[in-house]
Design a protein around this motif. Structure first.
Motif, PDB file in Angstrom:
ATOM      1  N   ASP A   1      -3.533  -1.354  -8.543  1.00 52.91           N
ATOM      2  CA  ASP A   1      -4.517  -2.373  -8.204  1.00 52.91           C
ATOM      3  C   ASP A   1      -5.570  -1.776  -7.265  1.00 52.91           C
ATOM      4  O   ASP A   1      -5.389  -1.767  -6.045  1.00 52.91           O
ATOM      5  CB  ASP A   1      -3.833  -3.571  -7.539  1.00 52.91           C
ATOM      6  CG  ASP A   1      -4.767  -4.749  -7.334  1.00 52.91           C
ATOM      7  OD1 ASP A   1      -5.945  -4.658  -7.745  1.00 52.91           O
ATOM      8  OD2 ASP A   1      -4.323  -5.755  -6.765  1.00 52.91           O
ATOM      9  N   PRO A   2      -6.677  -1.257  -7.817  1.00 54.26           N
ATOM     10  CA  PRO A   2      -7.706  -0.611  -6.994  1.00 54.26           C
ATOM     11  C   PRO A   2      -8.399  -1.550  -6.002  1.00 54.26           C
ATOM     12  O   PRO A   2      -9.071  -1.093  -5.089  1.00 54.26           O
ATOM     13  CB  PRO A   2      -8.724  -0.096  -8.020  1.00 54.26           C
ATOM     14  CG  PRO A   2      -8.021  -0.103  -9.320  1.00 54.26           C
ATOM     15  CD  PRO A   2      -6.964  -1.148  -9.241  1.00 54.26           C
ATOM     16  N   SER A   3      -8.220  -2.859  -6.128  1.00 61.05           N
ATOM     17  CA  SER A   3      -8.880  -3.795  -5.217  1.00 61.05           C
ATOM     18  C   SER A   3      -8.333  -3.705  -3.787  1.00 61.05           C
ATOM     19  O   SER A   3      -8.931  -4.238  -2.864  1.00 61.05           O
ATOM     20  CB  SER A   3      -8.730  -5.233  -5.729  1.00 61.05           C
ATOM     21  OG  SER A   3      -7.381  -5.643  -5.663  1.00 61.05           O
TER      22      SER A   3
ATOM     23  N   LYS B   1       0.837  -1.190   0.000  1.00 65.87           N
ATOM     24  CA  LYS B   1       0.000   0.000   0.000  1.00 65.87           C
ATOM     25  C   LYS B   1       0.875   1.243   0.000  1.00 65.87           C
ATOM     26  O   LYS B   1       1.998   1.219   0.476  1.00 65.87           O
ATOM     27  CB  LYS B   1      -0.913   0.002   1.226  1.00 65.87           C
ATOM     28  CG  LYS B   1      -1.962  -1.069   1.191  1.00 65.87           C
ATOM     29  CD  LYS B   1      -2.857  -0.974   2.401  1.00 65.87           C
ATOM     30  CE  LYS B   1      -3.954  -2.012   2.335  1.00 65.87           C
ATOM     31  NZ  LYS B   1      -4.854  -1.896   3.490  1.00 65.87           N
ATOM     32  N   ARG B   2       0.347   2.356  -0.539  1.00 68.05           N
ATOM     33  CA  ARG B   2       1.112   3.585  -0.656  1.00 68.05           C
ATOM     34  C   ARG B   2       0.694   4.565   0.446  1.00 68.05           C
ATOM     35  O   ARG B   2      -0.485   4.844   0.628  1.00 68.05           O
ATOM     36  CB  ARG B   2       0.887   4.248  -2.011  1.00 68.05           C
ATOM     37  CG  ARG B   2       1.264   3.387  -3.194  1.00 68.05           C
ATOM     38  CD  ARG B   2       2.749   3.035  -3.139  1.00 68.05           C
ATOM     39  NE  ARG B   2       3.201   2.400  -4.337  1.00 68.05           N
ATOM     40  CZ  ARG B   2       3.259   1.093  -4.526  1.00 68.05           C
ATOM     41  NH1 ARG B   2       2.867   0.272  -3.595  1.00 68.05           N
ATOM     42  NH2 ARG B   2       3.723   0.590  -5.647  1.00 68.05           N
TER      43      ARG B   2
ATOM     44  N   SER C   1     -10.393  11.162  -1.922  1.00 65.09           N
ATOM     45  CA  SER C   1     -10.298   9.700  -1.850  1.00 65.09           C
ATOM     46  C   SER C   1      -9.388   9.209  -2.971  1.00 65.09           C
ATOM     47  O   SER C   1      -9.578   9.553  -4.130  1.00 65.09           O
ATOM     48  CB  SER C   1     -11.690   9.084  -1.997  1.00 65.09           C
ATOM     49  OG  SER C   1     -11.605   7.690  -1.979  1.00 65.09           O
ATOM     50  N   THR C   2      -8.393   8.433  -2.608  1.00 61.14           N
ATOM     51  CA  THR C   2      -7.441   7.912  -3.585  1.00 61.14           C
ATOM     52  C   THR C   2      -7.118   6.454  -3.272  1.00 61.14           C
ATOM     53  O   THR C   2      -7.320   6.001  -2.155  1.00 61.14           O
ATOM     54  CB  THR C   2      -6.153   8.775  -3.608  1.00 61.14           C
ATOM     55  OG1 THR C   2      -5.301   8.304  -4.633  1.00 61.14           O
ATOM     56  CG2 THR C   2      -5.434   8.738  -2.293  1.00 61.14           C
TER      57      THR C   2
END
Length: 186
Positions: free
Chosen positions: A132-134, A99-100, A125-126
């Motif tokens: 990978d948006p999941s 995760k970032r 919201s980002t």
């Protein structure tokens, strides 16, 4: 090979391969044993050691280690590798699932004021992982005052365009103790 032929066994091909060295790294077990015996390191799993257990404690992913070793192939000559290639393979593997997050040094930062931003605090919201948006979403705080790393601002000049992630292009108009930026319309 004579035994295999005499017993009618399938022929097994024996492949020789060379040693892999890393630049500026002691790889000799005899020399590494000295460090362990003298108590200079905590043991064979010390993160400074070029052992499997050592690099595992340092953060190497097992899949990245396997991929790195398989990518080298068989060679009969001694191979001298750089650690950068090793850690780049690890980065590729971890990049798929990390995760970032963003952080700024509390002691060494510069406050930046955006002159035409709204006075209140907004949230954007980002994605945690843009590829990978999941992985889900997180909230990013946007306000008139933005904190930047001091190192990143040292080369800024008046009239220069800069890009801030999630903000867009900004134009630097005044340089004093604070940095005043004007959002440029696209």
């Amino acid at each position: 090979m004579w035994v295999q032929k005499a017993l009618g066994l399938r022929r097994v091909r024996i492949q020789t391969f060379a040693r892999m060295n890393f630049m500026y790294t002691v790889m000799s077990k005899r020399k590494l044993t000295w460090f362990v015996d003298e108590g200079r390191v905590t043991g064979w799993d010390d993160p400074r050691f070029p052992t499997i257990r050592g690099v595992s404690r340092r953060g190497i992913d097992v899949d990245a280690l396997k991929r790195f070793m398989c990518s080298q192939g068989a060679s009969r000559r001694i191979v001298n590798m750089e650690w950068g290639k090793f850690w780049a393979e690890n980065k590729k593997e971890i990049d798929k699932r990390a995760k970032r997050f963003m952080a700024i040094d509390k002691a060494d930062h510069v406050a930046l004021t955006v002159t035409n931003a709204s006075d209140g605090v907004e949230y954007l919201s980002t994605d945690y992982l843009p590829k990978d948006p999941s992985f889900g979403k997180r909230l990013v705080r946007l306000s008139k005052t933005v904190l930047l790393e001091k190192v990143d601002t040292e080369g800024m000049e008046v009239g220069e365009n800069i890009v801030l992630t999630r903000w867009g292009k900004l134009k630097c108009t005044i340089v004093f103790c604070l940095w005043y930026l004007l959002v440029q319309s696209n």
